[in-house]
Design an enzyme around this catalytic site. Structure first.
Site, PDB file in Angstrom:
ATOM      1  N   ASP A  35       0.842  -1.208   0.000  1.00 44.90           N
ATOM      2  CA  ASP A  35       0.000   0.000   0.000  1.00 44.90           C
ATOM      3  C   ASP A  35       0.873   1.253   0.000  1.00 44.90           C
ATOM      4  O   ASP A  35       0.659   2.166  -0.799  1.00 44.90           O
ATOM      5  CB  ASP A  35      -0.900   0.038   1.234  1.00 44.90           C
ATOM      6  CG  ASP A  35      -1.964  -1.035   1.222  1.00 44.90           C
ATOM      7  OD1 ASP A  35      -3.136  -0.716   0.995  1.00 44.90           O
ATOM      8  OD2 ASP A  35      -1.619  -2.214   1.439  1.00 44.90           O
ATOM      9  N   GLN A 106       5.189  -8.581   1.730  1.00 47.30           N
ATOM     10  CA  GLN A 106       4.179  -8.374   0.689  1.00 47.30           C
ATOM     11  C   GLN A 106       4.884  -8.130  -0.634  1.00 47.30           C
ATOM     12  O   GLN A 106       6.105  -7.940  -0.662  1.00 47.30           O
ATOM     13  CB  GLN A 106       3.288  -7.175   1.048  1.00 47.30           C
ATOM     14  CG  GLN A 106       1.974  -7.583   1.667  1.00 47.30           C
ATOM     15  CD  GLN A 106       1.042  -6.410   1.938  1.00 47.30           C
ATOM     16  OE1 GLN A 106       1.462  -5.279   2.075  1.00 47.30           O
ATOM     17  NE2 GLN A 106      -0.237  -6.696   2.043  1.00 47.30           N
ATOM     18  N   ASP A 168      -5.374 -12.034  -0.560  1.00 45.36           N
ATOM     19  CA  ASP A 168      -5.535 -12.819   0.672  1.00 45.36           C
ATOM     20  C   ASP A 168      -6.373 -14.092   0.590  1.00 45.36           C
ATOM     21  O   ASP A 168      -5.948 -15.143   1.012  1.00 45.36           O
ATOM     22  CB  ASP A 168      -6.134 -11.936   1.768  1.00 45.36           C
ATOM     23  CG  ASP A 168      -5.253 -10.731   2.074  1.00 45.36           C
ATOM     24  OD1 ASP A 168      -4.349 -10.421   1.276  1.00 45.36           O
ATOM     25  OD2 ASP A 168      -5.470 -10.096   3.116  1.00 45.36           O
ATOM     26  N   GLU A 400     -12.272   0.063  -1.596  1.00 46.26           N
ATOM     27  CA  GLU A 400     -11.133  -0.861  -1.621  1.00 46.26           C
ATOM     28  C   GLU A 400     -11.222  -1.777  -2.847  1.00 46.26           C
ATOM     29  O   GLU A 400     -10.222  -2.063  -3.497  1.00 46.26           O
ATOM     30  CB  GLU A 400     -11.165  -1.679  -0.319  1.00 46.26           C
ATOM     31  CG  GLU A 400      -9.978  -2.569  -0.082  1.00 46.26           C
ATOM     32  CD  GLU A 400     -10.075  -3.319   1.250  1.00 46.26           C
ATOM     33  OE1 GLU A 400      -9.151  -4.092   1.529  1.00 46.26           O
ATOM     34  OE2 GLU A 400     -11.069  -3.140   2.009  1.00 46.26           O
TER      35      GLU A 400
END
Length: 434
Positions: A35, A106, A168, A400
């Protein structure tokens, strides 16, 4: 569009804490690795000092072995589970002493983010000076991956947790969950108090997620032990594409800075091996796109997702492979009733257009796809991805993720997850500038 851009800037400024950004209020109150990188691209267009600070704060949490965690817990906050006290990053002897974090990482976006910031900058000299001050940390992060996450020395790194993928709860992982039978954990989730549970992973899925972390903790987050024992060990095309794209950017930036011949040579060696293995091992001829490989059970996970097309962004496929991929994408993901690009194959029985990474459209993957399609000269389809992305945000707000079915977008209720989401705002700014 000017109004939309102003709203995006407002979202970013509101989610800025003074030294980093949160993805959105309530649901995600800390700093997330990928992010932060993508958010910095948005800031670079209107507030370069914030973009630079964002990356600096992220890199400040780097471990002594080059690892960068996926969440950095800058504050005490009980509105998120699992938090710092569950993850226990201090178990690893080389973990940051300054920050509590997770023991997972990540997709490594930082390399290409620095290059994007440089391209956007209207003060190239100052930006290059800044980049020169942080680039070695990014190189060190890449070195960590190739040294510790590539047990077969293929140039492909593994992830040991679905959270490391960034995608995820993708249906891709369902096959792996079937090989596991974790205990039932007792815990109080916080995400479902902020967002409808139908849009989030299930309780049983969380049991699997926590179990993998417990195994890693038992061995103090040792990469060797994780490679040996983790029930989840996957070579992910999105994760590896981000690493390859970032390698490419580091080569470009090191050349601009001057010197660093050894690092450039090493990056080129990694690139050559990685791209060759990536094309040989992860391209599925029959499906016509890239897939994930389950390293623990030594078998390909033959599903199509938005990750299958992410290698376009990193210049990995040949033109012939790219042609094949785009044909598959348009046939399966690009029907007239679909917004591009759903996160999972809309023709599959496992497709769920409301549930996190099981089908909704995500702005970050669309941004990569837009850039990748342009790389290969598919400017018309790239433009469609851009216009679809703008429509989704215009109709619903800066959510999102979004329903990929066009008929759902009649009353502004097809944006899901967190609202006023930072990377949706940041990457929209970048798309509007292109």
């Amino acid at each position: 569009m000017k109004k939309l851009q102003e709203q995006a800037i407002e979202v970013l400024n509101n989610n800025w804490t003074g030294s980093f950004s949160i993805p959105c209020a309530n649901l995600y109150p800390f700093q997330w690795f990928w992010d932060s990188g993508l958010i910095a691209i948005g800031f670079a267009h209107f507030d370069m000092p914030k973009a630079e600070k964002e990356i600096e704060t992220l890199l400040d949490a780097q471990w002594e072995n080059g690892f960068i965690p996926h969440i950095i817990f800058h504050t005490e906050n009980d509105s998120y589970f699992p938090g710092a006290s569950f993850h226990r990053s201090d178990l690893h002897p080389l973990a940051s002493k300054k920050y509590k974090s997770t023991g997972m990482t990540q997709p490594p976006v930082t390399g290409f983010v620095l290059e994007e910031m440089y391209k956007i900058s209207n003060q190239k000299e100052a930006s290059l000076k800044y980049i020169a001050s942080v680039i070695d940390k990014v190189y060190f992060n890449h070195e960590y991956f190739y040294k510790n996450r590539d047990p077969q020395n293929e140039g492909l790194v593994y992830i040991y947790h679905n959270w490391e993928s960034g995608t995820d709860n993708s249906p891709i992982w369902d096959d792996i969950w079937e090989t596991m039978n974790p205990p039932e954990y007792t815990f109080e989730r916080r995400d479902t108090t902020h967002v409808d549970a139908a849009q989030r992973p299930s309780k049983r899925e969380y049991d699997h997620y926590l179990h993998i972390i417990e195994i890693a903790k038992e061995h103090n987050y040792s990469d060797e032990k994780i490679a040996e024992l983790s029930p989840f060990l996957v070579q992910d095309p999105l994760f590896n594409a981000m690493l390859i794209k970032s390698n490419e950017s580091l080569i470009t930036l090191y050349k601009l800075i001057g010197g660093n011949i050894d690092k450039i040579e090493q990056l080129k060696k990694w690139q050559e091996k990685s791209k060759e293995s990536f094309n040989n091992k992860l391209f599925d001829d029959e499906l016509g796109a890239y897939i994930h490989y389950d390293l623990r059970n030594e078998k390909p996970l033959r599903y199509l997702s938005s990750s299958s097309f992410s290698p376009l962004f990193a210049n990995i496929p040949t033109k012939e492979k790219a042609d094949k991929m785009i044909k598959v994408m348009i046939e399966k993901f690009g029907g007239e009733h679909q917004y591009l690009c759903a996160s999972f194959d809309p023709t599959s029985a496992l497709f769920n257009p409301k549930k996190y990474w099981r089908g909704p459209v995500w702005i970050n993957l669309n941004w990569m796809l837009f850039n990748g399609l342009n790389n290969y000269g598919y400017t018309d389809i790239a433009e469609r991805v851009k216009q679809d992305t703008i429509s989704l945000i215009k109709n619903n707000g800066f959510y999102e993720y979004f329903d990929s079915r066009k008929e759902m977008h009649t009353n502004g209720k097809a944006g899901y997850g967190g609202n006023n989401f930072s990377w949706s705002a940041a990457l929209l700014i970048d798309l509007l500038e292109k």
